[in-house]
Structure formats: C-alpha cells, structure tokens
Write a protein that holds these residues in place. Structure first.
Motif, short mmCIF file in Angstrom:
data_model
loop_
_atom_site.label_atom_id
_atom_site.label_comp_id
_atom_site.label_asym_id
_atom_site.label_seq_id
_atom_site.Cartn_x
_atom_site.Cartn_y
_atom_site.Cartn_z
N ASN A 2 0.82 -1.20 0.00
CA ASN A 2 0.00 0.00 0.00
C ASN A 2 0.86 1.25 0.00
O ASN A 2 1.93 1.30 0.63
CB ASN A 2 -0.90 0.02 1.24
CG ASN A 2 -2.29 -0.46 0.90
OD1 ASN A 2 -2.56 -0.87 -0.22
ND2 ASN A 2 -3.16 -0.42 1.88
N SER A 25 0.47 -2.83 18.69
CA SER A 25 0.83 -4.16 18.23
C SER A 25 1.65 -4.89 19.29
O SER A 25 1.78 -6.11 19.26
CB SER A 25 1.61 -4.09 16.92
OG SER A 25 2.75 -3.25 17.05
N ASP A 198 -3.57 1.01 13.80
CA ASP A 198 -2.60 0.07 14.36
C ASP A 198 -1.22 0.72 14.46
O ASP A 198 -0.69 1.21 13.46
CB ASP A 198 -2.53 -1.15 13.42
CG ASP A 198 -1.90 -2.36 14.04
OD1 ASP A 198 -2.19 -2.65 15.22
OD2 ASP A 198 -1.13 -3.05 13.33
N TYR A 227 1.96 6.63 7.53
CA TYR A 227 0.77 5.80 7.70
C TYR A 227 0.29 5.33 6.33
O TYR A 227 0.65 5.89 5.30
CB TYR A 227 -0.34 6.55 8.44
CG TYR A 227 -1.22 7.46 7.61
CD1 TYR A 227 -2.45 7.03 7.10
CD2 TYR A 227 -0.84 8.78 7.34
CE1 TYR A 227 -3.26 7.86 6.36
CE2 TYR A 227 -1.65 9.63 6.60
CZ TYR A 227 -2.85 9.16 6.12
OH TYR A 227 -3.66 10.00 5.38
N ARG A 228 -0.50 4.28 6.37
CA ARG A 228 -1.08 3.75 5.14
C ARG A 228 -2.33 2.96 5.49
O ARG A 228 -2.51 2.53 6.64
CB ARG A 228 -0.08 2.87 4.40
CG ARG A 228 0.39 1.65 5.17
CD ARG A 228 1.50 0.94 4.42
NE ARG A 228 2.15 -0.08 5.21
CZ ARG A 228 3.35 -0.59 4.95
NH1 ARG A 228 4.03 -0.16 3.89
NH2 ARG A 228 3.89 -1.51 5.70
N GLU A 229 -3.17 2.77 4.51
CA GLU A 229 -4.33 1.91 4.72
C GLU A 229 -3.84 0.48 4.93
O GLU A 229 -2.90 0.03 4.26
CB GLU A 229 -5.27 1.97 3.52
CG GLU A 229 -6.58 1.25 3.74
CD GLU A 229 -7.58 1.45 2.61
OE1 GLU A 229 -8.49 0.61 2.48
OE2 GLU A 229 -7.41 2.42 1.85
N ASN A 230 -4.44 -0.21 5.87
CA ASN A 230 -3.99 -1.55 6.22
C ASN A 230 -4.92 -2.58 5.60
O ASN A 230 -6.12 -2.58 5.87
CB ASN A 230 -3.98 -1.71 7.74
CG ASN A 230 -3.16 -2.91 8.17
OD1 ASN A 230 -3.13 -3.93 7.50
ND2 ASN A 230 -2.48 -2.78 9.30
N SER A 232 -3.77 -5.94 5.55
CA SER A 232 -3.25 -7.24 5.98
C SER A 232 -4.02 -7.83 7.16
O SER A 232 -3.98 -9.04 7.39
CB SER A 232 -1.77 -7.12 6.36
OG SER A 232 -1.61 -6.23 7.46
N THR A 239 -9.29 0.10 8.40
CA THR A 239 -8.13 0.11 9.28
C THR A 239 -6.95 0.83 8.64
O THR A 239 -6.81 0.85 7.41
CB THR A 239 -7.70 -1.32 9.67
OG1 THR A 239 -7.14 -1.97 8.53
CG2 THR A 239 -8.86 -2.13 10.21
N TYR A 240 -6.12 1.39 9.51
CA TYR A 240 -4.90 2.06 9.07
C TYR A 240 -3.74 1.57 9.92
O TYR A 240 -3.93 1.06 11.03
CB TYR A 240 -5.02 3.58 9.21
CG TYR A 240 -6.03 4.20 8.28
CD1 TYR A 240 -5.67 4.62 7.01
CD2 TYR A 240 -7.35 4.35 8.68
CE1 TYR A 240 -6.61 5.17 6.15
CE2 TYR A 240 -8.29 4.91 7.83
CZ TYR A 240 -7.92 5.31 6.57
OH TYR A 240 -8.84 5.86 5.72
N GLN A 241 -2.55 1.75 9.41
CA GLN A 241 -1.33 1.39 10.11
C GLN A 241 -0.43 2.63 10.19
O GLN A 241 -0.17 3.28 9.19
CB GLN A 241 -0.61 0.27 9.34
CG GLN A 241 0.64 -0.26 9.98
CD GLN A 241 1.33 -1.29 9.10
OE1 GLN A 241 1.97 -0.92 8.10
NE2 GLN A 241 1.17 -2.56 9.42
N HIS A 243 3.31 3.68 11.21
CA HIS A 243 4.63 3.11 11.45
C HIS A 243 5.53 4.14 12.12
O HIS A 243 5.71 5.24 11.63
CB HIS A 243 5.27 2.67 10.12
CG HIS A 243 6.63 2.08 10.27
ND1 HIS A 243 7.78 2.84 10.24
CD2 HIS A 243 7.03 0.79 10.47
CE1 HIS A 243 8.83 2.06 10.40
NE2 HIS A 243 8.40 0.81 10.54
#
Length: 255
Positions: A2, A25, A198, A227-230, A232, A239-241, A243
């Motif tokens: 993504n 996490s 996340d 950040y990016r759309e998650n 996984s 949901t987003y992630q 990092h």
C-alpha cells in the motif's frame, strides 16, 4: 504494498467515525503511548469527547473521575501502571503521560478493564481448552464484551459523543478463532462508524542500554514515520497502520 503517506493525519484517518480504536501491536514500546498523545490532540480537535483505556480497571473509575475533576490523586493511577504495566523501561510512565494528556486537553477519561482478580476468576471457571472449544468465554473475550458495553453506552448517551479507545491490537480485532474482537462486537451493537489504527514499528527499551527494534519493514523504511491503509489485518472495518521509526523515540513529535 500500500502507498505510504508521511503526513500522518489522524483526523483524516478517523473520518466521520464515532469510535476510533488505537491499537498497540505490542505493549512494550513506550513510543506507542507518546504517539497516541499526538493522536488524541488531533482527534480532540476533530470533535472526539471521550478517551477509554484498557490499562485501567473499571474499579478505579471513581478515582479516575476524581482526578479528572480536581487534578488530584494521579499518584494512585500512576502506581497502578507501575505495579501492573511495567512491560518495558519507561512504559508505566508513558501510560501515565497518556492519561494526563487526555485530561489536559479535555477528553473524558474512561477505565475499561476488569480487575486481575476478576480475570482470574473467569479463567478458573473457563479454562483455555473449554474456551477454545467455545464452551465458555475466557477472560479475554469477557473483557471485550465489557468494554463494548461501556463504549456503546457512552455513544448512545448523546449523538455528539465520540470515543477514542486505546488497547492492544488483539482486543480491537479478533485475537483467535474463538476470541471476538471489538471491531465486530460494536458493529453488532449498532455502531457502524468505526475505525481502527494500528501502531507498529518503533523500539522497545528494557533498560537504558537494552533496546530492540519492532519494525517489520526493510531498508530505509525502518526509520520512516508514515501511515497507510492496512489491508493485511482481517476485519470488516476500515483500518490504518501508523509506522514509528526505529531510530528514535520521537518524543519531539508529541509537543
């Protein structure tokens, strides 16, 4: 992979959601708590009203409300973190800073969890084998059900109420095949506008000299903040992630 976005915008990720779950996490990195402080500030400005946290039991709600009203009694809250949430160096203090920041910006504090004694009692009557066979609910699932009841009650009190909930990832989402996550439980209760964010990456320090990187990225991305759309994680909600870089604790980003 993504597309990543280096302008980490929690208001954009939240959209029109009434419930935003911020998920660690891992409990070990202190930086996730400081990143949550940044998220709270942006989400409060976007109209969120309540901050609910896994790391405090419902039995402390009166003490939490006393601290909310008066600014006094924080020592008892911090002691609870010190005694029960020492997952890494500075982690208990980071949880304390998160609670203080939520109060300082005007979010209403909500203690979500069961007590350790309540969890032990549940698990003694529902051992893991029976829980896996779905004959009963273990403490993990019972906790999720109690949290959902509390959150939904807040959202139903007033249409303007919007909740930020901070917890481990595997409470927000399904931890195992037999442990339902809040993502589906709240939707079942009629709350459809839900987002999950996340927290990943960063570092965990177990002493001043012992630290471990938590990023799964490769090369230079390990040290990037984005950040990016998650896609996984298996969940029906958006949901987003986010990092966090391994290279520093990024405390300056909370200012």
């Amino acid at each position: 992979m993504n597309k990543i976005n280096k302008d980490v915008d929690y208001k954009k990720m939240a959209g029109s959601a009434r419930l935003v779950m911020l998920g660690e996490s891992s409990h070990n990195p202190a930086i996730y708590k400081y990143e949550a402080i940044k998220a709270l500030r942006q989400l409060k400005a976007a109209g969120f009203t309540h901050f609910a946290i896994e790391m405090l039991p419902r039995s402390m709600q009166e003490k939490v409300e006393f601290y909310q009203r008066t600014g006094k009694g924080f020592g008892e809250i911090q002691k609870y973190f010190d005694d029960n949430w020492a997952w890494g160096y500075t982690v208990p203090a980071a949880y304390g800073e998160l609670v203080k920041s939520a109060r300082d910006i005007g979010l209403k504090l909500v203690a979500l969890d069961l007590t350790l004694a309540e969890m032990d009692s549940i698990d003694s009557s529902c051992p893991s084998k029976l829980a896996e066979e779905e004959e009963c609910f273990d403490s993990h699932t019972r906790r999720n059900l109690v949290w959902v009841e509390n959150i939904v009650k807040i959202l139903n009190q007033k249409k303007k109420n919007r909740v930020i909930a901070f917890m481990h990832r595997w409470h927000a989402l399904r931890g195992t095949s037999y442990q339902e996550g809040l993502d589906t439980l709240v939707v079942t209760e009629g709350i459809s506008k839900v987002r999950y964010i996340d927290f990943v990456g960063g570092i965990a320090c177990y002493s001043k000299r012992s630290c471990e990187g938590f990023s799964d990225e490769q090369g230079s991305l390990k040290n990037e903040y984005f950040y990016r759309e998650n896609v996984s994680l298996e969940t029906a909600i958006k949901t987003y992630q986010v990092h966090l870089p391994e290279k520093s604790l990024m405390l300056e980003r909370t200012k």
